[in-house]
Design a protein around this motif. Sequence first.
Motif, PDB file in Angstrom:
ATOM      1  N   ALA A 193       0.788  -1.240   0.058  1.00 16.47           N
ATOM      2  CA  ALA A 193      -0.030   0.051  -0.204  1.00 16.47           C
ATOM      3  C   ALA A 193       0.986   1.129   0.084  1.00 16.47           C
ATOM      4  O   ALA A 193       1.338   1.700   1.111  1.00 16.47           O
ATOM      5  N   LYS A 194       1.466   1.534  -1.163  1.00 14.70           N
ATOM      6  CA  LYS A 194       2.259   2.732  -1.382  1.00 14.70           C
ATOM      7  C   LYS A 194       1.200   3.843  -2.213  1.00 14.70           C
ATOM      8  O   LYS A 194       0.783   3.864  -3.047  1.00 14.70           O
ATOM      9  N   PHE A 195       1.148   4.847  -1.078  1.00 17.46           N
ATOM     10  CA  PHE A 195       0.358   5.956  -1.934  1.00 17.46           C
ATOM     11  C   PHE A 195       1.094   7.203  -2.663  1.00 17.46           C
ATOM     12  O   PHE A 195       2.451   7.297  -2.157  1.00 17.46           O
ATOM     13  N   PRO A 202      11.424  15.085  -0.384  1.00 15.99           N
ATOM     14  CA  PRO A 202      12.810  15.087  -0.040  1.00 15.99           C
ATOM     15  C   PRO A 202      13.398  13.933  -0.944  1.00 15.99           C
ATOM     16  O   PRO A 202      14.439  14.226  -1.528  1.00 15.99           O
ATOM     17  N   PHE A 203      12.994  12.848  -0.844  1.00 17.48           N
ATOM     18  CA  PHE A 203      13.477  11.647  -1.464  1.00 17.48           C
ATOM     19  C   PHE A 203      13.812  12.045  -2.896  1.00 17.48           C
ATOM     20  O   PHE A 203      14.722  11.583  -3.474  1.00 17.48           O
ATOM     21  N   ARG A 204      12.986  12.498  -3.555  1.00 12.95           N
ATOM     22  CA  ARG A 204      13.160  12.869  -5.065  1.00 12.95           C
ATOM     23  C   ARG A 204      14.187  13.725  -5.426  1.00 12.95           C
ATOM     24  O   ARG A 204      14.765  13.557  -6.360  1.00 12.95           O
ATOM     25  N   GLU A 205      14.588  14.529  -4.322  1.00 12.80           N
ATOM     26  CA  GLU A 205      15.843  15.478  -4.532  1.00 12.80           C
ATOM     27  C   GLU A 205      17.001  14.330  -4.242  1.00 12.80           C
ATOM     28  O   GLU A 205      18.050  14.331  -5.035  1.00 12.80           O
ATOM     29  N   ASP A 215       2.702  13.114 -12.665  1.00  8.42           N
ATOM     30  CA  ASP A 215       2.839  12.585 -11.493  1.00  8.42           C
ATOM     31  C   ASP A 215       2.684  11.072 -11.558  1.00  8.42           C
ATOM     32  O   ASP A 215       2.631  10.243 -12.473  1.00  8.42           O
ATOM     33  N   ARG A 216       2.901  10.353 -10.218  1.00  7.41           N
ATOM     34  CA  ARG A 216       2.657   9.146 -10.205  1.00  7.41           C
ATOM     35  C   ARG A 216       1.078   8.354  -9.871  1.00  7.41           C
ATOM     36  O   ARG A 216       1.245   7.289  -9.279  1.00  7.41           O
ATOM     37  N   LYS A 217       0.317   9.222  -9.931  1.00  3.70           N
ATOM     38  CA  LYS A 217      -1.223   8.656  -9.575  1.00  3.70           C
ATOM     39  C   LYS A 217      -1.633   7.609 -10.468  1.00  3.70           C
ATOM     40  O   LYS A 217      -2.828   7.344 -10.055  1.00  3.70           O
ATOM     41  N   TYR A 219      -0.292   4.966 -10.727  1.00  3.38           N
ATOM     42  CA  TYR A 219       0.284   3.799 -10.187  1.00  3.38           C
ATOM     43  C   TYR A 219       0.482   3.597  -8.900  1.00  3.38           C
ATOM     44  O   TYR A 219      -0.101   2.697  -8.113  1.00  3.38           O
ATOM     45  N   GLN A 220       0.667   4.665  -8.120  1.00  2.00           N
ATOM     46  CA  GLN A 220       0.528   4.839  -6.565  1.00  2.00           C
ATOM     47  C   GLN A 220      -0.796   5.211  -6.305  1.00  2.00           C
ATOM     48  O   GLN A 220      -1.608   5.751  -7.065  1.00  2.00           O
ATOM     49  N   MET A 221      -1.009   4.741  -5.107  1.00  2.00           N
ATOM     50  CA  MET A 221      -2.483   4.838  -4.802  1.00  2.00           C
ATOM     51  C   MET A 221      -3.114   6.262  -4.227  1.00  2.00           C
ATOM     52  O   MET A 221      -2.216   7.139  -3.768  1.00  2.00           O
ATOM     53  N   VAL A 246       3.276  -0.759   4.395  1.00  3.27           N
ATOM     54  CA  VAL A 246       2.368   0.414   4.236  1.00  3.27           C
ATOM     55  C   VAL A 246       3.625   1.854   4.235  1.00  3.27           C
ATOM     56  O   VAL A 246       4.201   1.920   5.069  1.00  3.27           O
ATOM     57  N   LYS A 247       3.009   2.689   3.329  1.00  5.52           N
ATOM     58  CA  LYS A 247       4.028   3.720   3.200  1.00  5.52           C
ATOM     59  C   LYS A 247       3.203   4.881   2.455  1.00  5.52           C
ATOM     60  O   LYS A 247       2.352   4.804   1.810  1.00  5.52           O
ATOM     61  N   PRO A 248       3.516   6.257   3.081  1.00  5.88           N
ATOM     62  CA  PRO A 248       4.144   6.513   4.430  1.00  5.88           C
ATOM     63  C   PRO A 248       3.767   5.718   5.540  1.00  5.88           C
ATOM     64  O   PRO A 248       2.544   5.046   5.594  1.00  5.88           O
ATOM     65  N   VAL A 272       8.932   7.854   5.710  1.00  8.35           N
ATOM     66  CA  VAL A 272       9.747   8.443   4.622  1.00  8.35           C
ATOM     67  C   VAL A 272      10.334   9.753   4.722  1.00  8.35           C
ATOM     68  O   VAL A 272      10.277  10.431   5.863  1.00  8.35           O
ATOM     69  N   SER A 273      10.835  10.234   3.720  1.00  8.19           N
ATOM     70  CA  SER A 273      12.099  11.452   3.438  1.00  8.19           C
ATOM     71  C   SER A 273      11.092  12.840   4.008  1.00  8.19           C
ATOM     72  O   SER A 273      11.784  13.361   4.966  1.00  8.19           O
ATOM     73  N   GLY A 274       9.891  13.006   3.800  1.00  8.38           N
ATOM     74  CA  GLY A 274       8.988  14.153   4.233  1.00  8.38           C
ATOM     75  C   GLY A 274       8.987  14.013   5.621  1.00  8.38           C
ATOM     76  O   GLY A 274       8.729  15.219   6.540  1.00  8.38           O
ATOM     77  N   SER A 311      13.332   3.620   8.541  1.00 11.07           N
ATOM     78  CA  SER A 311      13.300   5.102   9.123  1.00 11.07           C
ATOM     79  C   SER A 311      14.732   5.366   8.954  1.00 11.07           C
ATOM     80  O   SER A 311      15.835   4.743   9.031  1.00 11.07           O
ATOM     81  N   TYR A 312      14.944   6.984   8.612  1.00  7.05           N
ATOM     82  CA  TYR A 312      16.229   7.584   8.272  1.00  7.05           C
ATOM     83  C   TYR A 312      16.722   7.859   9.567  1.00  7.05           C
ATOM     84  O   TYR A 312      17.778   8.220   9.774  1.00  7.05           O
ATOM     85  N   PHE A 313      16.155   7.541  10.759  1.00  8.79           N
ATOM     86  CA  PHE A 313      16.375   7.753  12.256  1.00  8.79           C
ATOM     87  C   PHE A 313      16.586   6.380  12.691  1.00  8.79           C
ATOM     88  O   PHE A 313      16.727   6.320  14.110  1.00  8.79           O
TER      89      PHE A 313
HETATM   90  C1  PBG Z   1      10.934   4.674  -5.444  1.00  9.84           C
HETATM   91  C2  PBG Z   1      10.623   4.953  -4.207  1.00  9.84           C
HETATM   92  C3  PBG Z   1      10.465   6.519  -3.511  1.00  9.84           C
HETATM   93  C4  PBG Z   1      10.539   6.226  -2.189  1.00  9.84           C
HETATM   94  C5  PBG Z   1      10.829   4.840  -2.021  1.00  9.84           C
HETATM   95  N1  PBG Z   1      10.824   4.298  -3.127  1.00  9.84           N
HETATM   96  C6  PBG Z   1       9.801   7.651  -4.207  1.00  9.84           C
HETATM   97  C7  PBG Z   1       8.673   7.651  -5.169  1.00  9.84           C
HETATM   98  O1  PBG Z   1       8.019   6.824  -5.070  1.00  9.84           O
HETATM   99  O2  PBG Z   1       8.562   8.615  -5.277  1.00  9.84           O
HETATM  100  C8  PBG Z   1      10.139   7.332  -1.032  1.00  9.84           C
HETATM  101  C9  PBG Z   1      10.972   7.309  -0.001  1.00  9.84           C
HETATM  102  C10 PBG Z   1      11.148   8.162   0.753  1.00  9.84           C
HETATM  103  O3  PBG Z   1      10.341   9.505   0.625  1.00  9.84           O
HETATM  104  O4  PBG Z   1      11.668   8.203   1.907  1.00  9.84           O
HETATM  105  N2  PBG Z   1       9.743   4.593  -6.216  1.00  9.84           N
END
Ligand code: PBG
Length: 327
Positions: A193-195, A202-205, A215-217, A219-221, A246-248, A272-274, A311-313
């Motif tokens: 379940a990836k939204f 921030p990850f995309r940077e 955008d990714r809409k 395929y992502q939920m 599950v993500k975020p 996630v990164s945000g 987690s980044y932490f």
């Molecule tokens: C690749 C991917 C992404 C993240 C993990 N794998 C970015 C996205 O789907 O745009 C996000 C990870 C994060 O924000 O920490 N598809």
Amino acid sequence: MDMPVRPRRLRSSPALRKMVRETRMDASSLVYPLFVVEGENKKEEISSMPGQYRFSIDRMGEKLEELAKAGVNAVLFFGIPAHKDAAGSGAYAPDGIVQRALRVAKREFPHLYLIADLCMCEYTSHGHCGILQGQEVDNDQTLEYLARIAVSQAQAGADMIAPSDMMDGRIRAIRSSLDGHGFSNTPVMAYAAKFASAFYGPFREAADSAPAFGDRKTYQMDYHNRREALKEIALDVEEGADIVMVKPAMAYGDLIREAKELVRIPVAAYSVSGEYAMVKAAAAAGYLDEEKTICEMAVCAYRSGADVYISYFAKELAYFMKEGIIG
Ligand code: PBG
């Protein structure tokens, strides 16, 4: 006053509060996401994620050592190639950035558990998570690529494959391709379940993976949907996922809980990164206490039902767990 039930009784001392804690966890459930870049002697700070870096292969050992010392034994690898193309060929090249990083990590840190993120967006020139047909991501053609990338990651030493693309049928395709190449014991952790989330900004940077258009809409939920998330999770289980994610994590505790009730396999949550960036920015401004905030975020994900927390932490959390500050 006649009041036989007084919940405060169990909160009256630190020792008692700890005794009756309902959520217990330890560092073995933590996973740290690591960005690896081409080049030499690189440790580049990610500006939207202060304290997080992109490492070249010759320097990633610094981070891996630090993690191992802290008690974090699982790492999720993301590769950032020097060259991108329409087919994302760097994702399955035998000498691709992630493949080389995995080989070195396997050799130099044999005790670490290596997880490979499987997605094409860091490798495609258009930044989408699959092969394009016009402006659309072609689901079924993309599956062939994903299956191939999975095998090349396993061949390079990945202990686990974590597909994050959200194509239909990818778990089945990846599973059968791994099985066909002698990797039937390599588990798949599905980003089930990836939204489509603003929290990935921030990850995309960090991974230089923002889509060049759109955008990714597709395929992502859609984050309005709960039953659809359960459908995605159930499908991935049917297709052979060993762990569902599950993500975020932070704003999606309801779904972590529902996933936990629905499936009989472990549930992972990806902070996630945000989520990281928000805590860092608020702490730097003096608005939030960083340590307390990251402890609370993590415990709430575990309380929701997470068995695995990405987690980044992770390093900091391992310390808090070891010290008994949480868990
Ligand atoms: C690749 C991917 C992404 C993240 C993990 N794998 C970015 C996205 O789907 O745009 C996000 C990870 C994060 O924000 O920490 N598809």
